[in-house]
Design a protein around this motif. Structure first.
Motif, PDB file in Angstrom:
ATOM      1  N   LEU A  30      -5.816   2.979   0.780  1.00  0.00           N
ATOM      2  CA  LEU A  30      -4.571   3.072   0.024  1.00  0.00           C
ATOM      3  C   LEU A  30      -4.770   2.678  -1.427  1.00  0.00           C
ATOM      4  O   LEU A  30      -4.129   3.231  -2.322  1.00  0.00           O
ATOM      5  CB  LEU A  30      -3.504   2.161   0.649  1.00  0.00           C
ATOM      6  N   GLU A  31      -5.634   1.710  -1.645  1.00  0.00           N
ATOM      7  CA  GLU A  31      -5.902   1.237  -3.004  1.00  0.00           C
ATOM      8  C   GLU A  31      -7.294   0.649  -3.041  1.00  0.00           C
ATOM      9  O   GLU A  31      -7.723  -0.011  -2.090  1.00  0.00           O
ATOM     10  CB  GLU A  31      -4.870   0.181  -3.421  1.00  0.00           C
ATOM     11  N   VAL A  37      -9.571  -4.093  -1.790  1.00  0.00           N
ATOM     12  CA  VAL A  37      -9.455  -2.793  -1.128  1.00  0.00           C
ATOM     13  C   VAL A  37      -8.365  -2.916  -0.071  1.00  0.00           C
ATOM     14  O   VAL A  37      -8.336  -3.884   0.695  1.00  0.00           O
ATOM     15  CB  VAL A  37     -10.779  -2.360  -0.456  1.00  0.00           C
ATOM     16  N   GLU A  38      -7.454  -1.928  -0.029  1.00  0.00           N
ATOM     17  CA  GLU A  38      -6.407  -1.909   0.988  1.00  0.00           C
ATOM     18  C   GLU A  38      -6.595  -0.683   1.864  1.00  0.00           C
ATOM     19  O   GLU A  38      -6.785   0.424   1.357  1.00  0.00           O
ATOM     20  CB  GLU A  38      -5.023  -1.859   0.340  1.00  0.00           C
ATOM     21  N   LEU A  39      -6.565  -0.898   3.186  1.00  0.00           N
ATOM     22  CA  LEU A  39      -6.744   0.211   4.116  1.00  0.00           C
ATOM     23  C   LEU A  39      -5.642   0.180   5.177  1.00  0.00           C
ATOM     24  O   LEU A  39      -5.190  -0.884   5.594  1.00  0.00           O
ATOM     25  CB  LEU A  39      -8.108   0.133   4.818  1.00  0.00           C
ATOM     26  N   GLN A  40      -5.224   1.370   5.600  1.00  0.00           N
ATOM     27  CA  GLN A  40      -4.236   1.475   6.675  1.00  0.00           C
ATOM     28  C   GLN A  40      -4.908   2.045   7.914  1.00  0.00           C
ATOM     29  O   GLN A  40      -5.607   3.049   7.862  1.00  0.00           O
ATOM     30  CB  GLN A  40      -3.076   2.382   6.263  1.00  0.00           C
ATOM     31  N   TYR A  41      -4.703   1.366   9.055  1.00  0.00           N
ATOM     32  CA  TYR A  41      -5.341   1.773  10.301  1.00  0.00           C
ATOM     33  C   TYR A  41      -4.370   2.412  11.283  1.00  0.00           C
ATOM     34  O   TYR A  41      -4.762   2.906  12.324  1.00  0.00           O
ATOM     35  CB  TYR A  41      -6.009   0.564  10.963  1.00  0.00           C
ATOM     36  N   GLY A  42      -3.127   2.392  10.999  1.00  0.00           N
ATOM     37  CA  GLY A  42      -2.109   2.971  11.871  1.00  0.00           C
ATOM     38  C   GLY A  42      -0.750   2.601  11.322  1.00  0.00           C
ATOM     39  O   GLY A  42      -0.632   1.970  10.258  1.00  0.00           O
ATOM     40  N   GLU A  43       0.300   2.955  12.033  1.00  0.00           N
ATOM     41  CA  GLU A  43       1.643   2.622  11.572  1.00  0.00           C
ATOM     42  C   GLU A  43       1.804   1.098  11.530  1.00  0.00           C
ATOM     43  O   GLU A  43       1.652   0.411  12.542  1.00  0.00           O
ATOM     44  CB  GLU A  43       2.698   3.220  12.506  1.00  0.00           C
ATOM     45  N   ASN A  44       2.079   0.586  10.348  1.00  0.00           N
ATOM     46  CA  ASN A  44       2.249  -0.854  10.141  1.00  0.00           C
ATOM     47  C   ASN A  44       1.013  -1.671  10.519  1.00  0.00           C
ATOM     48  O   ASN A  44       1.128  -2.819  10.963  1.00  0.00           O
ATOM     49  CB  ASN A  44       3.461  -1.373  10.923  1.00  0.00           C
ATOM     50  N   SER A  45      -0.170  -1.103  10.366  1.00  0.00           N
ATOM     51  CA  SER A  45      -1.427  -1.815  10.606  1.00  0.00           C
ATOM     52  C   SER A  45      -2.295  -1.697   9.357  1.00  0.00           C
ATOM     53  O   SER A  45      -2.637  -0.579   8.950  1.00  0.00           O
ATOM     54  CB  SER A  45      -2.171  -1.247  11.814  1.00  0.00           C
ATOM     55  N   TYR A  46      -2.658  -2.840   8.773  1.00  0.00           N
ATOM     56  CA  TYR A  46      -3.346  -2.818   7.489  1.00  0.00           C
ATOM     57  C   TYR A  46      -4.484  -3.841   7.455  1.00  0.00           C
ATOM     58  O   TYR A  46      -4.469  -4.841   8.177  1.00  0.00           O
ATOM     59  CB  TYR A  46      -2.371  -3.145   6.347  1.00  0.00           C
ATOM     60  N   LEU A  55     -10.831 -11.482   4.239  1.00  0.00           N
ATOM     61  CA  LEU A  55     -10.297 -10.288   4.892  1.00  0.00           C
ATOM     62  C   LEU A  55      -8.973 -10.687   5.525  1.00  0.00           C
ATOM     63  O   LEU A  55      -8.889 -11.709   6.205  1.00  0.00           O
ATOM     64  CB  LEU A  55     -11.232  -9.786   5.989  1.00  0.00           C
ATOM     65  N   VAL A  56      -7.938  -9.879   5.321  1.00  0.00           N
ATOM     66  CA  VAL A  56      -6.631 -10.178   5.902  1.00  0.00           C
ATOM     67  C   VAL A  56      -6.189  -8.980   6.743  1.00  0.00           C
ATOM     68  O   VAL A  56      -6.042  -7.867   6.237  1.00  0.00           O
ATOM     69  CB  VAL A  56      -5.582 -10.482   4.819  1.00  0.00           C
ATOM     70  N   PHE A  57      -6.006  -9.222   8.037  1.00  0.00           N
ATOM     71  CA  PHE A  57      -5.606  -8.178   8.986  1.00  0.00           C
ATOM     72  C   PHE A  57      -4.130  -8.338   9.330  1.00  0.00           C
ATOM     73  O   PHE A  57      -3.679  -9.430   9.675  1.00  0.00           O
ATOM     74  CB  PHE A  57      -6.434  -8.276  10.269  1.00  0.00           C
ATOM     75  N   PHE A  58      -3.404  -7.239   9.280  1.00  0.00           N
ATOM     76  CA  PHE A  58      -1.996  -7.268   9.664  1.00  0.00           C
ATOM     77  C   PHE A  58      -1.752  -6.304  10.820  1.00  0.00           C
ATOM     78  O   PHE A  58      -2.074  -5.111  10.728  1.00  0.00           O
ATOM     79  CB  PHE A  58      -1.099  -6.875   8.481  1.00  0.00           C
ATOM     80  N   ASN A  59      -1.234  -6.849  11.913  1.00  0.00           N
ATOM     81  CA  ASN A  59      -0.842  -6.047  13.082  1.00  0.00           C
ATOM     82  C   ASN A  59      -2.004  -5.196  13.612  1.00  0.00           C
ATOM     83  O   ASN A  59      -1.856  -4.011  13.880  1.00  0.00           O
ATOM     84  CB  ASN A  59       0.351  -5.142  12.729  1.00  0.00           C
ATOM     85  N   MET A  60      -3.147  -5.820  13.780  1.00  0.00           N
ATOM     86  CA  MET A  60      -4.310  -5.133  14.337  1.00  0.00           C
ATOM     87  C   MET A  60      -4.791  -5.890  15.564  1.00  0.00           C
ATOM     88  O   MET A  60      -4.834  -7.132  15.557  1.00  0.00           O
ATOM     89  CB  MET A  60      -5.427  -5.018  13.299  1.00  0.00           C
ATOM     90  N   LEU A 109      10.336  -4.903   6.263  1.00  0.00           N
ATOM     91  CA  LEU A 109       8.913  -4.920   5.927  1.00  0.00           C
ATOM     92  C   LEU A 109       8.600  -3.787   4.961  1.00  0.00           C
ATOM     93  O   LEU A 109       9.028  -2.647   5.156  1.00  0.00           O
ATOM     94  CB  LEU A 109       8.073  -4.754   7.195  1.00  0.00           C
ATOM     95  N   SER A 110       7.860  -4.116   3.914  1.00  0.00           N
ATOM     96  CA  SER A 110       7.383  -3.090   2.990  1.00  0.00           C
ATOM     97  C   SER A 110       5.951  -3.429   2.619  1.00  0.00           C
ATOM     98  O   SER A 110       5.514  -4.577   2.743  1.00  0.00           O
ATOM     99  CB  SER A 110       8.258  -3.042   1.732  1.00  0.00           C
ATOM    100  N   LEU A 111       5.221  -2.432   2.161  1.00  0.00           N
ATOM    101  CA  LEU A 111       3.844  -2.661   1.750  1.00  0.00           C
ATOM    102  C   LEU A 111       3.792  -3.615   0.570  1.00  0.00           C
ATOM    103  O   LEU A 111       2.871  -4.430   0.448  1.00  0.00           O
ATOM    104  CB  LEU A 111       3.168  -1.328   1.407  1.00  0.00           C
ATOM    105  N   GLN A 112       4.812  -3.558  -0.294  1.00  0.00           N
ATOM    106  CA  GLN A 112       4.843  -4.422  -1.472  1.00  0.00           C
ATOM    107  C   GLN A 112       4.935  -5.895  -1.086  1.00  0.00           C
ATOM    108  O   GLN A 112       4.174  -6.732  -1.587  1.00  0.00           O
ATOM    109  CB  GLN A 112       6.023  -4.047  -2.384  1.00  0.00           C
ATOM    110  N   ASN A 113       5.882  -6.226  -0.180  1.00  0.00           N
ATOM    111  CA  ASN A 113       5.975  -7.647   0.172  1.00  0.00           C
ATOM    112  C   ASN A 113       4.823  -8.085   1.073  1.00  0.00           C
ATOM    113  O   ASN A 113       4.382  -9.231   1.030  1.00  0.00           O
ATOM    114  CB  ASN A 113       7.338  -8.011   0.784  1.00  0.00           C
ATOM    115  N   LEU A 114       4.285  -7.156   1.847  1.00  0.00           N
ATOM    116  CA  LEU A 114       3.127  -7.488   2.683  1.00  0.00           C
ATOM    117  C   LEU A 114       1.909  -7.813   1.820  1.00  0.00           C
ATOM    118  O   LEU A 114       1.126  -8.715   2.151  1.00  0.00           O
ATOM    119  CB  LEU A 114       2.820  -6.320   3.628  1.00  0.00           C
ATOM    120  N   ARG A 115       1.745  -7.099   0.719  1.00  0.00           N
ATOM    121  CA  ARG A 115       0.636  -7.383  -0.203  1.00  0.00           C
ATOM    122  C   ARG A 115       0.703  -8.815  -0.730  1.00  0.00           C
ATOM    123  O   ARG A 115      -0.312  -9.509  -0.808  1.00  0.00           O
ATOM    124  CB  ARG A 115       0.690  -6.408  -1.384  1.00  0.00           C
ATOM    125  N   LEU A 116       1.889  -9.268  -1.083  1.00  0.00           N
ATOM    126  CA  LEU A 116       2.051 -10.608  -1.639  1.00  0.00           C
ATOM    127  C   LEU A 116       1.784 -11.678  -0.590  1.00  0.00           C
ATOM    128  O   LEU A 116       1.196 -12.717  -0.883  1.00  0.00           O
ATOM    129  CB  LEU A 116       3.458 -10.768  -2.213  1.00  0.00           C
TER     130      LEU A 116
END
Length: 260
Positions: A30-31, A37-46, A55-60, A109-116
């Protein structure tokens, strides 16, 4: 209806060259920049990868997290002997945003607030790793000073001291340069809600306070090192002066012997 997600941060390295990982990971990029580096692995998985080593994993799922970590280690090496971790529970669908140390509640939930959220938790894991190293160096410096007080002379060789000086100075420079990302991301300046979220996250995890305390510890190490370094230089000067005196005495003795 509320949905609960898990966010996990792993500080595996002192620093990460993000460019080396873009082509080996399966997620959709994604960026990408030298800082992250930001990567998306599925719906709401980053996955968020930061230059400062986290490394920060969200919903994986755990299996996928382990697979990604193994892939990264195959490229960058094993990393730190004692990696640090942070975890956070994020509840989406709450009536109002609420920030706590181990849990965050969000209205949406948004990608913007998740980034922060991700960058703050990643910073916290990185600072913890640096804190461990700083405490170790502070103990070593303190031991040197205690031995100096006890035996009344510099308790180590110049070579060992120079090695320690280089290690401490390098650590401080490394920490300051890599955690310069403490500045707010650009999106914070354009949105008051994001600005409030970022500020509350940083305060909750004591990021600025811990960073300042960390820098102060390294200053104390450096102060002790400078004292020891001055003593080593003084000891070396004294030795050279003594050597010169001995050479003069030898020269005078030889001169007297020739005359007689």
């Amino acid at each position: 209806m509320t949905v609960v997600f898990a966010l996990q941060a792993f500080n595996l390295y002192d620093s990460i060259t993000t460019k080396a990982l873009r082509s080996v990971l399966a997620g959709n990029v994604l960026e990408s920049s030298p800082a992250k580096v930001e990567l998306q692995y599925g719906e709401n998985s980053y996955l968020f990868i930061y230059r400062f080593g986290s490394l920060v994993f969200f919903n994986m799922p755990r299996a996928e997290i382990e697979a990604v970590i193994n892939t990264i280690k195959s490229v960058l090496g094993a990393g730190l002997a004692q990696p640090t971790t942070e975890s956070l529970q994020i509840t989406v669908g709450a009536t109002q945003d609420k920030i706590e140390f181990e849990a965050v509640e969000l209205r949406k939930l948004s990608l913007q607030n998740l980034r922060l959220i991700a960058v703050t938790v990643g910073q916290s894991a990185a600072i913890e790793s640096f804190e461990v190293n700083a405490d170790k160096m502070l103990r070593e410096a303190s031991n040197f000073m205690q031995r100096l007080e006890r035996i009344g002379r510099v308790p180590l060789s110049g070579r060992v001291l120079l090695s320690f000086i280089g290690s401490a100075a390098g650590a401080r420079q490394h920490i300051i340069s890599n955690l310069a990302v403490l500045d707010p991301p650009e999106e914070v300046w354009r949105n008051r809600d994001l600005q409030r979220l970022f500020k509350e996250m940083q305060l909750t995890f004591d990021i600025d306070l811990r960073f300042r305390a960390l820098d102060r510890k390294l200053e104390l190490v450096q102060d002790n090192i400078e004292i020891l370094s001055d003593l080593v230089s003084s000891r070396r000067s004294t030795f050279l002066e003594l050597l010169i005196v001995i050479l003069i005495i030898i020269e005078l003795t030889l001169a007297v012997a020739k005359r007689s």
